[in-house]
Design an enzyme around this catalytic site. Structure first.
Site, PDB file in Angstrom:
ATOM      1  N   MET A 179       3.240  10.399   7.299  1.00 27.92           N
ATOM      2  CA  MET A 179       3.399   9.541   5.992  1.00 27.92           C
ATOM      3  C   MET A 179       2.581  10.022   4.929  1.00 27.92           C
ATOM      4  O   MET A 179       3.150  10.262   3.891  1.00 27.92           O
ATOM      5  CB  MET A 179       2.985   8.187   6.430  1.00 27.92           C
ATOM      6  CG  MET A 179       3.777   6.971   5.796  1.00 27.92           C
ATOM      7  SD  MET A 179       5.429   6.855   6.000  1.00 27.92           S
ATOM      8  CE  MET A 179       5.990   6.434   4.284  1.00 27.92           C
TER       9      MET A 179
ATOM     10  N   CYS B 273      -7.710   3.522   2.330  1.00 28.77           N
ATOM     11  CA  CYS B 273      -6.583   3.051   1.290  1.00 28.77           C
ATOM     12  C   CYS B 273      -6.731   2.045   0.497  1.00 28.77           C
ATOM     13  O   CYS B 273      -6.679   1.851  -0.749  1.00 28.77           O
ATOM     14  CB  CYS B 273      -5.211   3.011   1.694  1.00 28.77           C
ATOM     15  SG  CYS B 273      -5.039   2.423   3.158  1.00 28.77           S
TER      16      CYS B 273
ATOM     17  N   LYS C 224     -14.566  -0.939   7.726  1.00 27.09           N
ATOM     18  CA  LYS C 224     -14.401   0.365   6.769  1.00 27.09           C
ATOM     19  C   LYS C 224     -14.533  -0.163   5.403  1.00 27.09           C
ATOM     20  O   LYS C 224     -15.060   0.539   4.560  1.00 27.09           O
ATOM     21  CB  LYS C 224     -12.969   0.883   7.009  1.00 27.09           C
ATOM     22  CG  LYS C 224     -12.904   1.713   8.115  1.00 27.09           C
ATOM     23  CD  LYS C 224     -11.607   2.638   8.223  1.00 27.09           C
ATOM     24  CE  LYS C 224     -10.635   2.073   9.260  1.00 27.09           C
ATOM     25  NZ  LYS C 224      -9.138   2.796   9.176  1.00 27.09           N
TER      26      LYS C 224
ATOM     27  N   ARG D  83     -15.918  10.090   7.355  1.00 26.21           N
ATOM     28  CA  ARG D  83     -16.241   9.331   6.100  1.00 26.21           C
ATOM     29  C   ARG D  83     -17.861   8.863   6.145  1.00 26.21           C
ATOM     30  O   ARG D  83     -18.408   9.013   5.094  1.00 26.21           O
ATOM     31  CB  ARG D  83     -15.270   8.368   5.839  1.00 26.21           C
ATOM     32  CG  ARG D  83     -14.040   8.596   5.450  1.00 26.21           C
ATOM     33  CD  ARG D  83     -13.218   7.320   5.029  1.00 26.21           C
ATOM     34  NE  ARG D  83     -11.760   7.535   5.083  1.00 26.21           N
ATOM     35  CZ  ARG D  83     -11.116   6.775   5.486  1.00 26.21           C
ATOM     36  NH1 ARG D  83     -11.027   5.596   6.098  1.00 26.21           N
ATOM     37  NH2 ARG D  83      -9.631   7.142   5.382  1.00 26.21           N
TER      38      ARG D  83
ATOM     39  N   ARG E  81      -1.800  -7.522   6.504  1.00 32.29           N
ATOM     40  CA  ARG E  81      -0.741  -6.690   6.469  1.00 32.29           C
ATOM     41  C   ARG E  81       0.391  -7.781   5.981  1.00 32.29           C
ATOM     42  O   ARG E  81       0.661  -8.756   6.656  1.00 32.29           O
ATOM     43  CB  ARG E  81      -0.162  -5.996   7.863  1.00 32.29           C
ATOM     44  CG  ARG E  81       0.719  -5.185   7.565  1.00 32.29           C
ATOM     45  CD  ARG E  81       0.255  -3.798   6.879  1.00 32.29           C
ATOM     46  NE  ARG E  81      -0.407  -3.181   7.695  1.00 32.29           N
ATOM     47  CZ  ARG E  81      -1.350  -2.186   7.579  1.00 32.29           C
ATOM     48  NH1 ARG E  81      -1.263  -1.650   6.312  1.00 32.29           N
ATOM     49  NH2 ARG E  81      -2.046  -1.390   8.055  1.00 32.29           N
TER      50      ARG E  81
ATOM     51  N   HIS F  34      -1.311  -1.632  -2.325  1.00 31.92           N
ATOM     52  CA  HIS F  34      -2.398  -2.628  -1.607  1.00 31.92           C
ATOM     53  C   HIS F  34      -2.947  -3.541  -2.733  1.00 31.92           C
ATOM     54  O   HIS F  34      -3.246  -3.110  -3.700  1.00 31.92           O
ATOM     55  CB  HIS F  34      -3.509  -1.999  -0.926  1.00 31.92           C
ATOM     56  CG  HIS F  34      -3.043  -1.423   0.389  1.00 31.92           C
ATOM     57  ND1 HIS F  34      -1.877  -1.225   1.050  1.00 31.92           N
ATOM     58  CD2 HIS F  34      -4.155  -0.383   1.157  1.00 31.92           C
ATOM     59  CE1 HIS F  34      -2.025  -0.615   2.035  1.00 31.92           C
ATOM     60  NE2 HIS F  34      -3.050  -0.132   2.266  1.00 31.92           N
TER      61      HIS F  34
ATOM     62  N   GLU G 192     -10.095  -2.284   9.807  1.00 33.00           N
ATOM     63  CA  GLU G 192     -10.105  -2.302   8.467  1.00 33.00           C
ATOM     64  C   GLU G 192     -11.315  -2.927   7.494  1.00 33.00           C
ATOM     65  O   GLU G 192     -11.793  -2.379   6.517  1.00 33.00           O
ATOM     66  CB  GLU G 192      -8.649  -2.717   7.844  1.00 33.00           C
ATOM     67  CG  GLU G 192      -8.372  -2.292   6.231  1.00 33.00           C
ATOM     68  CD  GLU G 192      -7.667  -0.849   6.427  1.00 33.00           C
ATOM     69  OE1 GLU G 192      -7.550  -0.306   7.108  1.00 33.00           O
ATOM     70  OE2 GLU G 192      -7.121  -0.855   5.205  1.00 33.00           O
TER      71      GLU G 192
HETATM   72  N1  LIG Z   1      -1.039   5.713   5.448  1.00 30.50           N
HETATM   73  C1  LIG Z   1      -1.686   5.342   4.657  1.00 30.50           C
HETATM   74  O1  LIG Z   1      -1.754   4.795   3.343  1.00 30.50           O
HETATM   75  C2  LIG Z   1      -3.427   6.257   4.821  1.00 30.50           C
HETATM   76  C3  LIG Z   1      -4.156   6.117   3.763  1.00 30.50           C
HETATM   77  C4  LIG Z   1      -5.478   6.590   3.999  1.00 30.50           C
HETATM   78  C5  LIG Z   1      -5.811   7.365   5.036  1.00 30.50           C
HETATM   79  N2  LIG Z   1      -4.642   7.400   5.870  1.00 30.50           N
HETATM   80  C6  LIG Z   1      -5.042   8.147   7.167  1.00 30.50           C
HETATM   81  O2  LIG Z   1      -4.373   9.618   7.195  1.00 30.50           O
HETATM   82  C7  LIG Z   1      -4.175   9.780   8.515  1.00 30.50           C
HETATM   83  C8  LIG Z   1      -2.423  10.149   8.648  1.00 30.50           C
HETATM   84  O3  LIG Z   1      -2.002   8.824   8.466  1.00 30.50           O
HETATM   85  P1  LIG Z   1      -0.378   8.598   8.341  1.00 30.50           P
HETATM   86  O4  LIG Z   1      -0.025   7.346   7.910  1.00 30.50           O
HETATM   87  O5  LIG Z   1       0.140   9.613   7.618  1.00 30.50           O
HETATM   88  O6  LIG Z   1       0.061   8.800   9.876  1.00 30.50           O
HETATM   89  P2  LIG Z   1       1.159   9.170  10.661  1.00 30.50           P
HETATM   90  O7  LIG Z   1       2.616   9.042   9.658  1.00 30.50           O
HETATM   91  O8  LIG Z   1       1.492   8.758  12.036  1.00 30.50           O
HETATM   92  O9  LIG Z   1       1.076  10.926  10.793  1.00 30.50           O
HETATM   93  C9  LIG Z   1       0.327  11.463  11.658  1.00 30.50           C
HETATM   94  C10 LIG Z   1       0.162  13.170  11.517  1.00 30.50           C
HETATM   95  O10 LIG Z   1      -0.468  13.520  12.459  1.00 30.50           O
HETATM   96  C11 LIG Z   1       0.037  14.652  13.187  1.00 30.50           C
HETATM   97  N3  LIG Z   1      -0.473  14.669  14.586  1.00 30.50           N
HETATM   98  C12 LIG Z   1      -0.522  13.876  15.524  1.00 30.50           C
HETATM   99  N4  LIG Z   1      -1.093  14.224  16.771  1.00 30.50           N
HETATM  100  C13 LIG Z   1      -1.540  15.411  16.357  1.00 30.50           C
HETATM  101  C14 LIG Z   1      -2.418  16.495  17.145  1.00 30.50           C
HETATM  102  N5  LIG Z   1      -2.567  16.680  18.690  1.00 30.50           N
HETATM  103  N6  LIG Z   1      -2.465  17.946  16.674  1.00 30.50           N
HETATM  104  C15 LIG Z   1      -2.179  17.794  15.211  1.00 30.50           C
HETATM  105  N7  LIG Z   1      -1.395  16.968  14.355  1.00 30.50           N
HETATM  106  C16 LIG Z   1      -1.240  15.670  14.962  1.00 30.50           C
HETATM  107  C17 LIG Z   1       1.310  14.241  13.164  1.00 30.50           C
HETATM  108  O11 LIG Z   1       2.142  15.337  13.408  1.00 30.50           O
HETATM  109  P3  LIG Z   1       3.568  15.195  14.332  1.00 30.50           P
HETATM  110  O12 LIG Z   1       4.638  14.590  13.453  1.00 30.50           O
HETATM  111  O13 LIG Z   1       3.738  16.667  14.809  1.00 30.50           O
HETATM  112  O14 LIG Z   1       3.289  14.320  15.563  1.00 30.50           O
HETATM  113  C18 LIG Z   1       1.662  13.685  11.646  1.00 30.50           C
HETATM  114  O15 LIG Z   1       1.748  14.868  10.882  1.00 30.50           O
HETATM  115  C19 LIG Z   1      -4.815   8.687   9.439  1.00 30.50           C
HETATM  116  O16 LIG Z   1      -5.998   9.368   9.878  1.00 30.50           O
HETATM  117  C20 LIG Z   1      -4.784   7.559   8.623  1.00 30.50           C
HETATM  118  O17 LIG Z   1      -5.700   6.856   8.893  1.00 30.50           O
HETATM  119  C21 LIG Z   1      -3.522   6.773   6.039  1.00 30.50           C
END
Ligand SMILES: NC(=O)c1ccc[n+]([C@@H]2O[C@H](COP(=O)([O-])OP(=O)(O)OC[C@H]3O[C@@H](n4cnc5c(N)ncnc54)[C@H](OP(=O)(O)O)[C@@H]3O)[C@@H](O)[C@H]2O)c1
Length: 349
Positions: free
Chosen positions: A15, A150, A205, A111, A235, A242, A202
């Protein structure tokens, strides 16, 4: 800058990864050339490795990029943005930093480490001075810099202009969007026409990260802000943005006009240096009695400003207000890109 700096994204298929791809399109300093994800995606062209979940279509320039394994090798650029699943980020980010890469990460894993900047460029650019300690202590040629959770970033951007008045206590209740839970996130049967009053980890954090971000850099370390922060996180069925209700107690007696003036006048190094992703006014105070609202306001200013409204007296603490920010832009991909812009402008890359 004559030539753009080549950059990559770890976790590109997720995402936030897609937000990076979208946000970096046409960036004047950075050129996205490398995409990393898990073994499930590696070896496939990006267009086959992931389904585009943002509005519009996948940018044409990334469709054919073959997704790489998330291991340091000769192909990965020096500067990497990271939005990997937290379950794997510790090891993978460490491996890249040890191999000499700059990892600008969204993940929570590093962090709160004492030697890792938890950076919001408008607020604590001086925390980058932790990097020499980090490199010495860990023996890394590279470096890791993080951006906050976030919801924390929205809160800290709204609070930073008030630090001059002495922040004593903060009570915050969030209404957090679905995109904050990644994809597929929360099941529709759970969230449709509903509110879920729990987001694992959350609240802790928000409380701890806020103190670190608003803390002072003293004697080569960050002295956390002494304010007490209490967070309740929920949520809600909103796609992006947010929203939070915040009550504050301040040391100084200040008027509503002074608070609004401080928010409107708030600027940081990104604005002074004209960094490409910096919003001209990072905190926008809205006069309307029913704003800000996620659907109406979150996309404004390219998703990089924080919107505040409804400042009024609080009968328990001093004042209360509403704040809103884009969780996957200002709260994730856009935050990290602004971090990297600051690092480039200040000579840390
Ligand atoms: N969503 C938000 O608003 C937000 C805000 C701030 C921070 N974050 C943080 O950003 C991070 C990603 O969040 P997201 O919402 O984008 O999650 P997500 O949609 O679940 O995406 C996760 C990503 O991690 C990759 N991944 C999973 N297992 C892996 C592995 N073994 N080796 C390498 N890559 C791997 C996935 O690749 P595949 O597709 O190949 O599985 C995908 O690209 C998290 O740590 C989250 O806490 C999110």
């Amino acid at each position: 800058m004559n030539e753009r700096i080549k950059v990559g994204v770890l976790g590109a298929t997720g995402m936030v990864g897609q937000r990076f791809v979208s946000f970096l399109r046409g960036h004047p300093w950075f050129e996205l050339t490398w995409l990393g994800a898990s073994d499930r995606s590696a070896g496939k062209p990006f267009a086959q490795a992931t389904t585009w979940r943002l509005d519009g279509v996948m940018p044409s320039e990334v469709r054919a990029i073959v997704v790489s394994e998330s291991k340091p090798d000769d192909t990965a650029p020096q500067l990497l943005f990271s939005s990997m699943d937290a379950s794997v980020a510790t090891e993978i980010e460490r491996a890249f930093a040890a191999a000499g890469h700059t990892v600008v990460s969204n993940s929570r894993n590093y962090r709160m480490d004492d030697d890792v900047p938890l950076l919001v460029p408008e607020i604590n650019a001086d925390h980058l001075r932790l990097i020499p300690t980090q490199q010495r202590a860990r023996g890394w040629k590279g470096q890791i810099v993080t951006n906050p959770n976030c919801s924390t970033i929205v809160l800290t951007m709204a609070l930073a202009p008030l630090k001059q008045f002495g922040i004593r206590r903060v009570m915050v209740t969030t209404m957090q969007a679905l995109s904050g839970a990644g994809y597929p996130g929360v099941a529709s049967m759970d969230i449709n026409a509903n509110v879920i009053p729990f987001i694992g980890g959350e609240e802790e954090k928000m409380e701890r990260e806020t103190q670190k971000i608003l803390g002072d850099f003293v004697d080569a370390r960050v002295e956390p802000l002494a304010a007490r922060v209490s967070a309740s996180c929920n949520r809600v069925p909103v796609v992006d943005g947010h929203t939070m209700s915040v009550s504050i107690e301040l040391e100084k007696k200040v008027s509503e006009t002074e608070i609004i003036g401080a928010m409107r006048g708030f600027r940081g190094i990104p604005q002074q240096k004209g960094l490409p992703s910096a919003p001209p006014c990072p905190v926008i105070y809205m006069e309307e009695p029913d704003r800000p609202q996620p659907r109406r306001d979150v996309e404004r200013e390219n998703g990089m400003a924080v919107f505040v409204g409804r400042l009024r007296k609080c009968s328990v603490l001093d004042y209360k207000f509403i704040a809103l920010g884009h969780n996957t832009v200002r709260g994730a991909a856009g935050a990290a890109v602004l971090n990297a812009e600051l690092m480039q402008a200040e000579g840390w890359l």
